[in-house]
Motif scaffolding. Structure first.
Motif, short mmCIF file in Angstrom:
data_model
loop_
_atom_site.label_atom_id
_atom_site.label_comp_id
_atom_site.label_asym_id
_atom_site.label_seq_id
_atom_site.Cartn_x
_atom_site.Cartn_y
_atom_site.Cartn_z
N MET A 1 12.05 4.85 -17.99
CA MET A 1 12.75 3.83 -17.26
C MET A 1 11.94 3.47 -16.01
SD MET A 1 16.59 3.91 -15.69
CE MET A 1 17.27 3.58 -17.29
N GLN A 2 11.86 2.21 -15.73
CA GLN A 2 11.10 1.73 -14.58
C GLN A 2 11.88 2.02 -13.30
OE1 GLN A 2 10.26 -2.43 -14.70
NE2 GLN A 2 8.74 -2.32 -13.08
N ARG A 3 11.15 2.51 -12.29
CA ARG A 3 11.79 2.79 -11.00
C ARG A 3 12.12 1.48 -10.29
NH1 ARG A 3 10.76 8.28 -8.69
NH2 ARG A 3 9.70 9.42 -10.32
N ARG A 4 13.15 1.54 -9.47
CA ARG A 4 13.56 0.38 -8.68
C ARG A 4 12.58 0.13 -7.53
NH1 ARG A 4 19.88 -0.19 -8.14
NH2 ARG A 4 20.57 0.78 -10.06
N THR A 5 12.53 -1.10 -7.10
CA THR A 5 11.77 -1.47 -5.91
C THR A 5 12.49 -0.93 -4.69
OG1 THR A 5 11.01 -3.48 -6.96
CG2 THR A 5 10.91 -3.42 -4.56
N ILE A 6 11.74 -0.47 -3.70
CA ILE A 6 12.31 -0.05 -2.43
C ILE A 6 11.73 -0.97 -1.36
CG2 ILE A 6 12.54 1.79 -0.73
CD1 ILE A 6 12.25 3.79 -3.04
N THR A 7 12.56 -1.91 -0.92
CA THR A 7 12.13 -2.88 0.08
C THR A 7 12.41 -2.32 1.47
OG1 THR A 7 12.69 -4.68 -1.44
CG2 THR A 7 12.38 -5.25 0.88
N PRO A 8 11.36 -2.15 2.28
CA PRO A 8 11.61 -1.61 3.63
C PRO A 8 12.29 -2.65 4.53
CG PRO A 8 9.27 -2.10 3.32
CD PRO A 8 9.95 -2.37 2.00
N ASP A 9 13.07 -2.15 5.48
CA ASP A 9 13.65 -3.04 6.49
C ASP A 9 12.50 -3.62 7.30
OD1 ASP A 9 16.00 -2.04 5.50
OD2 ASP A 9 16.44 -0.79 7.25
N HIS A 10 12.66 -4.85 7.77
CA HIS A 10 11.61 -5.46 8.58
C HIS A 10 12.23 -6.47 9.55
CE1 HIS A 10 12.06 -8.26 5.18
NE2 HIS A 10 11.67 -9.21 6.03
N THR A 11 11.47 -6.84 10.56
CA THR A 11 11.96 -7.82 11.53
C THR A 11 11.30 -9.16 11.29
OG1 THR A 11 10.29 -7.18 13.14
CG2 THR A 11 12.42 -6.09 13.31
N GLU A 12 12.03 -10.19 11.60
CA GLU A 12 11.53 -11.57 11.47
C GLU A 12 11.94 -12.34 12.72
OE1 GLU A 12 13.14 -13.39 7.94
OE2 GLU A 12 12.07 -12.04 6.60
N THR A 13 11.20 -13.36 13.01
CA THR A 13 11.55 -14.24 14.12
C THR A 13 12.09 -15.53 13.53
OG1 THR A 13 9.78 -13.30 15.45
CG2 THR A 13 10.69 -15.40 16.19
N THR A 14 13.29 -15.92 13.99
CA THR A 14 13.91 -17.14 13.49
C THR A 14 13.27 -18.36 14.14
OG1 THR A 14 15.61 -17.13 15.20
CG2 THR A 14 16.11 -15.94 13.15
N ASP A 15 13.60 -19.54 13.63
CA ASP A 15 13.05 -20.79 14.17
C ASP A 15 13.39 -20.99 15.64
OD1 ASP A 15 11.94 -21.36 11.71
OD2 ASP A 15 13.61 -22.65 11.08
N ASP A 16 14.54 -20.43 16.06
CA ASP A 16 14.92 -20.60 17.46
C ASP A 16 14.42 -19.45 18.35
OD1 ASP A 16 16.61 -18.60 16.63
OD2 ASP A 16 18.45 -19.63 17.20
N GLY A 17 13.52 -18.59 17.83
CA GLY A 17 12.89 -17.56 18.62
C GLY A 17 13.59 -16.22 18.67
N ARG A 18 14.73 -16.09 17.98
CA ARG A 18 15.42 -14.80 17.97
C ARG A 18 14.72 -13.85 16.99
NH1 ARG A 18 20.85 -15.28 15.94
NH2 ARG A 18 20.02 -17.03 14.76
N THR A 19 14.75 -12.56 17.31
CA THR A 19 14.22 -11.55 16.40
C THR A 19 15.40 -10.91 15.68
OG1 THR A 19 12.37 -11.11 17.88
CG2 THR A 19 12.87 -9.42 16.25
N ILE A 20 15.31 -10.87 14.35
CA ILE A 20 16.37 -10.28 13.54
C ILE A 20 15.77 -9.20 12.65
CG2 ILE A 20 17.82 -12.35 13.53
CD1 ILE A 20 16.79 -12.88 10.67
N THR A 21 16.59 -8.25 12.28
CA THR A 21 16.17 -7.21 11.34
C THR A 21 16.76 -7.55 9.98
OG1 THR A 21 16.08 -5.56 13.09
CG2 THR A 21 16.20 -4.74 10.82
N VAL A 22 15.91 -7.61 8.97
CA VAL A 22 16.34 -7.88 7.61
C VAL A 22 16.46 -6.54 6.88
CG1 VAL A 22 15.78 -9.03 5.44
CG2 VAL A 22 15.18 -10.12 7.62
N VAL A 23 17.65 -6.26 6.39
CA VAL A 23 17.94 -4.99 5.72
C VAL A 23 18.27 -5.28 4.25
CG1 VAL A 23 19.47 -2.99 5.68
CG2 VAL A 23 18.83 -4.02 7.86
#
Length: 151
Positions: free
Chosen positions: A1-23
């Motif tokens: 069976m193929q193992r699942r992907t593990i996507t790490p949490d990361h931060t992004e900057t929105t168009d209005d300059g806010r920093t958000i964490t994507v989980v």
């Protein structure tokens, strides 16, 4: 069976300059081992208040425990030795697996313990039949005897 992907949490900057964490929501087995990213179906089941699908067969941490069965059928001598051992947590039980195509039954003796769930016990039987007798088990939970197993 193929193992699942593990996507790490990361931060992004929105168009209005806010920093958000994507989980990304993660899925764990019943014994709290990380499996990887949750599927859309699992997330929807949680939203709907339905039980999550069984994922015990996906856990590579639990897998050796579920599938640690003798390569051949248990002999009377082996069972007797285990039952005489006061420190052994194992005891024999019969488990029947049915072919979902023709209804053929495979009933065998397996050594189990009280710490194993019914899903783990069934996984031990399925693994033994697949490794030793040509049975197959698919992701939908269907079992197929050697005559109806895919080539």
């Amino acid at each position: 069976m193929q193992r699942r992907t593990i996507t790490p949490d990361h931060t992004e900057t929105t168009d209005d300059g806010r920093t958000i964490t994507v989980v990304t929501t993660k899925r764990y087995c019943d014994r709290d081992h990380l499996l990887g990213d949750a599927t859309d179906a699992e997330i929807q089941a949680a939203i709907d208040g339905r039980p999550l699908p069984d994922v015990s067969s996906e856990c590579h941490e639990c897998e050796p425990r579920m599938t640690d069965q003798p390569a051949s059928s248990l002999t009377a001598e082996v069972v007797s030795a285990i039952l005489r051992d006061p420190d052994s947590p194992l005891y024999p039980t019969q488990i029947t697996v049915f072919c979902d195509h023709c209804g053929r039954e495979a009933t065998r003796d397996y050594m189990v313990s009280d710490s194993m769930t019914s899903t783990e016990r069934l996984a031990a039987a399925r693994t033994h039949l697949a490794q030793n007798e040509g049975w197959q088990h698919d992701e939908d939970g269907d079992d197929f005897c050697p005559e109806h197993a895919a080539a």
